[in-house]
Motif scaffolding. Structure first.
Motif, PDB file in Angstrom:
ATOM      1  N   GLY A 117       0.766  -1.181   0.042  1.00  0.00           N
ATOM      2  CA  GLY A 117       0.161  -0.001   0.131  1.00  0.00           C
ATOM      3  C   GLY A 117       0.674   1.251   0.026  1.00  0.00           C
ATOM      4  N   GLU A 118       0.260   2.278  -0.234  1.00  0.00           N
ATOM      5  CA  GLU A 118       0.909   3.609  -0.402  1.00  0.00           C
ATOM      6  C   GLU A 118       1.551   3.969   1.067  1.00  0.00           C
ATOM      7  OE1 GLU A 118      -1.811   5.457  -3.950  1.00  0.00           O
ATOM      8  OE2 GLU A 118      -1.957   6.325  -2.130  1.00  0.00           O
ATOM      9  N   GLN A 119       0.453   3.973   1.885  1.00  0.00           N
ATOM     10  CA  GLN A 119       1.163   4.271   3.429  1.00  0.00           C
ATOM     11  C   GLN A 119       2.389   3.667   3.631  1.00  0.00           C
ATOM     12  OE1 GLN A 119      -2.005   4.712   6.256  1.00  0.00           O
ATOM     13  NE2 GLN A 119      -0.819   5.731   7.641  1.00  0.00           N
ATOM     14  N   GLU A 120       2.191   2.229   3.627  1.00  0.00           N
ATOM     15  CA  GLU A 120       3.522   1.235   3.947  1.00  0.00           C
ATOM     16  C   GLU A 120       4.379   1.694   3.272  1.00  0.00           C
ATOM     17  OE1 GLU A 120       0.394   0.531   3.242  1.00  0.00           O
ATOM     18  OE2 GLU A 120      -0.475  -0.077   5.116  1.00  0.00           O
ATOM     19  N   LEU A 121       4.375   1.920   2.057  1.00  0.00           N
ATOM     20  CA  LEU A 121       5.565   2.383   0.944  1.00  0.00           C
ATOM     21  C   LEU A 121       6.425   3.701   1.490  1.00  0.00           C
ATOM     22  CD1 LEU A 121       7.347   2.374  -1.491  1.00  0.00           C
ATOM     23  CD2 LEU A 121       5.534   3.305  -2.891  1.00  0.00           C
ATOM     24  N   ALA A 122       5.551   4.745   1.810  1.00  0.00           N
ATOM     25  CA  ALA A 122       6.057   5.893   2.536  1.00  0.00           C
ATOM     26  C   ALA A 122       6.678   5.622   3.804  1.00  0.00           C
ATOM     27  CB  ALA A 122       4.692   7.020   2.611  1.00  0.00           C
ATOM     28  N   ALA A 123       6.013   5.045   4.538  1.00  0.00           N
ATOM     29  CA  ALA A 123       6.822   4.582   5.779  1.00  0.00           C
ATOM     30  C   ALA A 123       8.306   3.928   5.778  1.00  0.00           C
ATOM     31  CB  ALA A 123       5.887   3.859   6.637  1.00  0.00           C
ATOM     32  N   LEU A 124       8.218   2.891   4.839  1.00  0.00           N
ATOM     33  CA  LEU A 124       9.408   2.002   4.854  1.00  0.00           C
ATOM     34  C   LEU A 124      10.340   3.126   4.040  1.00  0.00           C
ATOM     35  CD1 LEU A 124       7.985  -1.184   3.429  1.00  0.00           C
ATOM     36  CD2 LEU A 124       9.052  -1.082   5.537  1.00  0.00           C
ATOM     37  N   LEU A 125       9.942   3.748   3.148  1.00  0.00           N
ATOM     38  CA  LEU A 125      10.996   4.604   2.548  1.00  0.00           C
ATOM     39  C   LEU A 125      11.490   5.952   3.510  1.00  0.00           C
ATOM     40  CD1 LEU A 125      12.297   5.369  -0.309  1.00  0.00           C
ATOM     41  CD2 LEU A 125      10.435   6.907  -0.868  1.00  0.00           C
ATOM     42  N   TYR A 126      10.715   6.220   4.350  1.00  0.00           N
ATOM     43  CA  TYR A 126      11.122   7.443   5.391  1.00  0.00           C
ATOM     44  C   TYR A 126      12.096   6.697   6.433  1.00  0.00           C
ATOM     45  CZ  TYR A 126      10.756  11.325   8.685  1.00  0.00           C
ATOM     46  OH  TYR A 126      10.873  12.335   9.475  1.00  0.00           O
ATOM     47  N   GLU A 127      11.817   5.498   6.700  1.00  0.00           N
ATOM     48  CA  GLU A 127      12.727   4.706   7.699  1.00  0.00           C
ATOM     49  C   GLU A 127      14.219   4.505   6.926  1.00  0.00           C
ATOM     50  OE1 GLU A 127      11.033   1.211   9.091  1.00  0.00           O
ATOM     51  OE2 GLU A 127       9.381   2.181  10.052  1.00  0.00           O
ATOM     52  N   ARG A 128      14.084   4.250   5.805  1.00  0.00           N
ATOM     53  CA  ARG A 128      15.411   3.840   5.164  1.00  0.00           C
ATOM     54  C   ARG A 128      16.185   5.318   4.736  1.00  0.00           C
ATOM     55  NH1 ARG A 128      19.526   3.684   3.741  1.00  0.00           N
ATOM     56  NH2 ARG A 128      20.555   2.405   2.100  1.00  0.00           N
ATOM     57  N   LEU A 129      15.570   6.145   4.444  1.00  0.00           N
ATOM     58  CA  LEU A 129      16.149   7.477   4.371  1.00  0.00           C
ATOM     59  C   LEU A 129      16.438   8.159   5.596  1.00  0.00           C
ATOM     60  CD1 LEU A 129      13.983   9.300   1.511  1.00  0.00           C
ATOM     61  CD2 LEU A 129      16.308   7.922   1.295  1.00  0.00           C
ATOM     62  N   ALA A 130      15.810   7.769   6.450  1.00  0.00           N
ATOM     63  CA  ALA A 130      16.227   8.324   7.886  1.00  0.00           C
ATOM     64  C   ALA A 130      17.663   7.890   8.468  1.00  0.00           C
ATOM     65  CB  ALA A 130      15.276   8.108   9.012  1.00  0.00           C
ATOM     66  N   GLU A 131      18.036   6.525   7.942  1.00  0.00           N
ATOM     67  CA  GLU A 131      19.391   6.004   8.221  1.00  0.00           C
ATOM     68  C   GLU A 131      20.505   6.566   7.512  1.00  0.00           C
ATOM     69  OE1 GLU A 131      19.003   2.151   6.738  1.00  0.00           O
ATOM     70  OE2 GLU A 131      17.331   1.434   8.199  1.00  0.00           O
TER      71      GLU A 131
END
Length: 551
Positions: A117-131
């Motif tokens: 889903g879109e919300q899950e994609l955005a959350a995973l992408l945010y976690e990856r970029l926060a690293e």
């Protein structure tokens, strides 16, 4: 009109606020601004609290925030430091479009299905970029407020956090990223309705190539406000045929954006002939510099082929191949606004970014091919004048320049170009229209001892001789150690004596000390007089002169 009502694809936009500041000096603390063409391009939170805003002239920004530190914009560094972010995003989807460094977009449909889903994609992408922790740039002497600080005084690097938004179409997704919202499918027009029509001008880049279209959209927005249509919702409620008749293609594109659609209709036919341009290298090139020169030629060939086919492209893919079989590609937004020189610049930035990030290791064996591939071809309808007589500023200037050169000769028309230098009379030079300065690389040199900003508002054709005296009536001088002999208290200009109320300096500039014929030693002062004037003075060879005046 079924084609006209075709919706826009779902797009995710990732935005790093104030990316020019991040690229030039890491996450900025305090009052910092990045400048381009004499205006503020980006500023830190501390500067915004003091009243500094994007687009302000430097003189106004300094008046609002005297402690403001200025940094020159570095587009190559912006692209280079954005490359690790793009590499992380490519772990979720291979097609990432660079709108500009610090801002990228990707189609949501495929990745959202895969990640739930879109919300899950955005959350995973945010976690990856926060690293990620982008490499901070040096707090260098490019901060015109003073010299570079030693390493122990450098600010600790901070990880800037991105903003993510999802909506129908790139235009709406950019606004959604600024607001950090995920707009439900089919409700983009509702999301856009409260926005002022002025946001239409923000969709273009801040470089010179986007300035013409940005100016045209800004004038369109001002006209809409005068007609009683201050918001995108007001514009979207107008009939399509009425907008097309009154405002032409530019107004029709704005109307589609306001309704949550793409600015252009999708292509109704295949791309036709192969329009990609390519240069092969045999033997392979080990350095990126030769590819930079080839990029300009390929950009011109690409534009000629597109024009010959009556097509335009939405994006351009920059692709390189290496001797070991490895390759890399990056999509850059085009939208018909990048002339060959601007496209070649983006090729150079991308090559430098790949080379700096270690994309190609020692075993790559060198570059074997460089390709420019147009992506998402659409029919090119040209640039027709709108009903109120407005055209792109760049087009009008080019046509006018060609007519003037035909009348006066090739060298009869010149433009002012920034070429670098230490004094106000050396920073700018007159260049024949259509040519580049003799030494354009000099503008990016460090220029130690150069005059800081803001620059004088008036510079005489020749320095005006003056006399500077101290309290005892003796001439003021500067020693070999750049120390003033005595405090200046009087200034004699054209036989009139003025009282010096404040002064700053000296700022020494020593040039070509190794060449006795061309060596120069100068010292500059800033003084304010009792009558309110502020002058820039220069001492050279024991003689004082007025080099400029501040407005």
């Amino acid at each position: 009109m079924a084609g006209d009502e075709s919706g826009a694809a779902r797009v995710l936009v990732l935005w790093y606020p104030d990316w020019p500041i991040t690229a030039t000096g890491g996450a900025a603390a305090g009052e910092v601004a990045v400048v381009a063409d004499g205006r503020v391009l980006a500023c830190s939170d501390g500067a915004r609290l003091a009243g500094v805003r994007r687009g302000q002239r430097l003189r106004l920004a300094h008046r609002l925030c005297p402690e403001l530190r200025l940094r020159e914009r570095d587009p190559a560094a912006e692209t280079r430091r954005f490359e690790p972010v793009l590499a992380a995003v490519e772990e979720f989807t291979p097609r990432v479009e660079v709108l500009r460094p610090g801002l990228c977009a990707l189609a949501v449909k495929g990745p959202a299905r895969y990640f739930g889903g879109e919300q899950e994609l955005a959350a995973l992408l945010y976690e990856r970029l926060a690293e990620l922790s982008p490499e901070p740039g040096p707090d260098r002497a490019g901060d015109w407020g003073g010299p570079a600080r030693p390493p122990e005084q450098q600010p600790a690097p901070q990880t800037p956090l991105p903003r993510i938004g999802i909506a129908d179409g790139v235009f709406a997704a950019v606004l959604a990223a600024r607001a950090e919202v995920l707009v439900p499918a089919g409700r983009t027009a509702e999301f856009l309705a409260p926005y002022p029509v002025g946001v239409l001008a923000d969709q273009h880049g801040s470089d010179q190539q986007g300035a013409g279209r940005q100016s045209a959209d800004r004038q369109l927005a001002e006209l809409l406000v005068r007609l009683g249509l201050p918001t995108l919702g007001d514009l979207a409620r107008l009939p399509v045929h009425a907008v097309a008749d009154r405002f032409g293609p530019a107004g029709l594109a704005a109307h589609r954006l306001a309704r949550g659609l793409e600015a252009r209709l999708p292509a109704t036919r295949g791309p036709g002939p192969e329009l990609a341009v390519e240069q092969l290298f045999d033997p392979p090139e080990l350095l990126a510099e030769p590819l930079v020169f080839v990029g300009r030629t390929l950009a011109e060939q690409l534009h000629q082929q597109l024009a010959g086919a009556g097509l335009a492209c939405r994006r351009v893919s920059v692709e390189v191949s290496c001797a070991d079989g490895s390759s890399a590609a990056r999509l850059w937004q085009h939208e018909g606004r990048l002339p060959p020189a601007a496209l070649a610049e983006r090729v150079r930035w991308q090559l430098q970014a790949w080379q700096t990030s270690g994309q190609f290791g020692p075993t790559a064996g060198g570059f074997t091919a460089l390709r420019l591939v147009p992506d998402e071809l659409v029919a090119d309808h040209g640039r027709q004048l709108a009903l109120w007589g407005q055209a792109l500023a760049a087009d009008r200037v080019e046509r006018a320049a060609a007519r003037v050169q035909a009348l006066l000769g090739y060298g009869g028309l010149t433009r002012v170009e920034r070429v670098g230098g230490r004094g106000p009379d050396e920073v700018l030079a007159r260049v024949v229209w259509g040519e580049e300065p003799e030494a354009p690389a000099d503008r990016d040199a460090p220029w130690p001892g150069r005059l800081g900003h803001p620059a004088p508002g008036w510079v005489p054709p020749e320095p005006v001789p003056v006399t500077v005296l101290d309290a005892a009536g003796q001439p003021v001088g500067v020693t070999g150690r750049a120390e003033v002999s005595s405090a200046p208290t009087q200034l004699v200009l054209a036989g009139r004596i003025s009282v010096v109320t404040a002064w700053a300096g000296p700022w020494p500039a020593v040039e070509r000390w190794w060449d006795p014929q061309r060596a120069r030693r100068r010292a500059r002062f800033q003084v304010t007089l009792a009558d309110g004037r502020a002058l820039l003075l220069v001492l050279e060879g024991g003689a004082w002169a007025v080099e400029g005046a501040y407005a």
